[in-house]
Design an enzyme around this catalytic site. Structure first.
Site, PDB file in Angstrom:
ATOM      1  CE  LYS A 144      -4.361  -1.684   1.615  1.00  0.00           C
ATOM      2  NZ  LYS A 144      -5.357  -1.737   2.659  1.00  0.00           N
ATOM      3  CE  LYS A 226      -9.012 -12.605  -3.045  1.00  0.00           C
ATOM      4  NZ  LYS A 226      -8.391 -12.476  -1.787  1.00  0.00           N
ATOM      5  CE  LYS A 229     -16.997  -1.535  -3.327  1.00  0.00           C
ATOM      6  NZ  LYS A 229     -17.269  -1.185  -1.934  1.00  0.00           N
TER       7      LYS A 229
END
Ligand code: TRP
Length: 377
Positions: A144, A226, A229
């Site tokens: 991140k 995978k 969203k």
């Protein structure tokens, strides 16, 4: 006066003896009551991957009669910038979704992390026992922070807060996805470090990892990826809030392969296997049963069956989400009651922690004890 000074000297001596003594205890040796804790960020609507891989398991554990505590981790969700209005809406939506999926406030403690101030408090204490080297090497942080120019401190200490979540409730089992294993290890080593230094306080927390096909649902557009969203292709995942028409459309457009038969071969035919997995999870049939029943159907025809089963399973969930979202007063009362329940437990733990760490000098019981020792009562 003299004896009081001597007494204080005695206390100081004892204290230094305590703080340097290493109390080695095995948290596993003690019989801790089995307690399940997990958390989810308020991200708004969930897709079927989140539901089948995580939330449905939470519901199953609840229905199996386990002692379960589930937390909407809004403190974690501000580690990256959040719009207040969006955060508010997502917290309501997550609550409505969890209830619609079967979390029952009478059997689960469902609460909001920020409503129980002790999470931040314990996080600070644990942060003082964590090294920067340890946090820097965690893969989720690395991933991140790599995309950011300025790294918020909160993103860095995220796993410490997660450890505090788990430890406040003395959880023994934590259902999480595979991506959370390192965070769980962090919680385990913080519990061990605390126990070693201050005496057995926390149990060892075991990860319950979901590593079967349900936790790895694939994108409907690219079965090597995978389901996510944030996929730019909106047809890559089915959301719990999708209408039956949208679900049918997405399943019809699902990328499979050039073989027409329905066979379960996750390696060779990931697209078809993904559909069978979804079908199996919403119908409680095994992939073998499904293939048996689908004999003679083309994958195109089979897709319609999957869509039917999925629509039937999601219909009540979607309706319930809508119903709960229309009654924010009820949602607030659920979270308020859940947070009160959680706070009662958290309060007990934090009092114990403060006592062990030495932050209880002025608590009434202790002062009374000291007074008694000094014979001034
Ligand atoms: N980090 C977890 C996730 O992103 C969410 C979480 C926060 C959590 N606190 C937790 C999970 C405590 C389990 C236990 O999925």
């Amino acid at each position: 006066m003299k004896s009081y000074k001597m007494f204080l000297r005695g206390v100081a001596k004892n204290l230094s003896a305590i703080s340097f003594r290493c109390i080695t205890t095995d948290a596993r040796a003690k019989d801790w009551p089995r307690k399940i804790f997990s958390g989810v960020q308020p991200t708004g609507a969930l897709h079927i991957g989140n539901y089948l891989g995580a939330v449905k398991r939470w519901v199953d554990l609840q229905n199996a009669g386990e002692d379960v505590t589930y937390c909407i981790v809004d403190l974690h969700s501000i580690t990256l910038p959040q719009d207040p209005e969006v955060l508010r809406h997502n917290s309501l939506q997550m609550t409505a979704t969890l209830l619609a999926c079967g979390i029952d406030p009478a059997r689960s403690t469902l609460f909001l992390q920020s409503a129980v101030a002790h999470h931040a408090e314990l996080s600070w204490i644990l942060g003082c026992m964590t090294t920067m080297a340890r946090l820097t090497h965690l893969p989720q942080y690395k991933e991140k922070s790599a995309k950011l120019k300025e790294i918020p401190l909160g993103l860095y200490i995220y796993p410490v807060l997660q450890a505090a979540d788990i430890m406040l409730y003395k959880a023994t089992h934590v259902p999480v996805g595979e991506d959370q294993v390192q965070h769980l290890q962090m919680a385990q080593s913080l519990a061990r470090a605390f126990n070693n230094r201050f005496g057995t306080t926390f149990p060892f927390c075991n990860a319950i990892i979901s590593d079967d096909a349900s936790s790895r649902l694939k994108s409907l557009r690219d079965p090597t990826k995978k389901m996510s969203k944030s996929d730019p292709d909106s047809k890559a995942c089915v959301m719990l809030t999708d209408t039956p028409e949208a679900i049918l459309e997405k399943i019809k457009k699902c990328v499979t392969d050039f073989t027409s038969e329905v066979t379960y071969q996750p390696e060779a035919r990931p697209g078809v296997a993904n559909l069978i997995t979804i079908h199996s999870l919403v119908s409680d049939k095994t992939p073998q049963q499904i293939c048996e029943e689908a004999k003679g159907l083309s994958t195109g025809q089979y897709k319609l069956q999957v869509a039917d089963a999925l629509i039937a399973h999601l219909n009540p969930i979607r309706d319930n989400i809508r119903r709960y979202l229309a009654d924010t007063e009820y949602l607030s009362s659920v979270i308020e009651e859940g947070s009160d329940k959680a706070r009662t437990v958290a309060e007990r733990t934090i009092a114990e922690v403060k006592e062990k760490v030495g932050m209880d000098a002025f608590s009434s019981a202790r002062t009374q004890g000291l007074r008694r020792k000094q014979n001034i009562e």
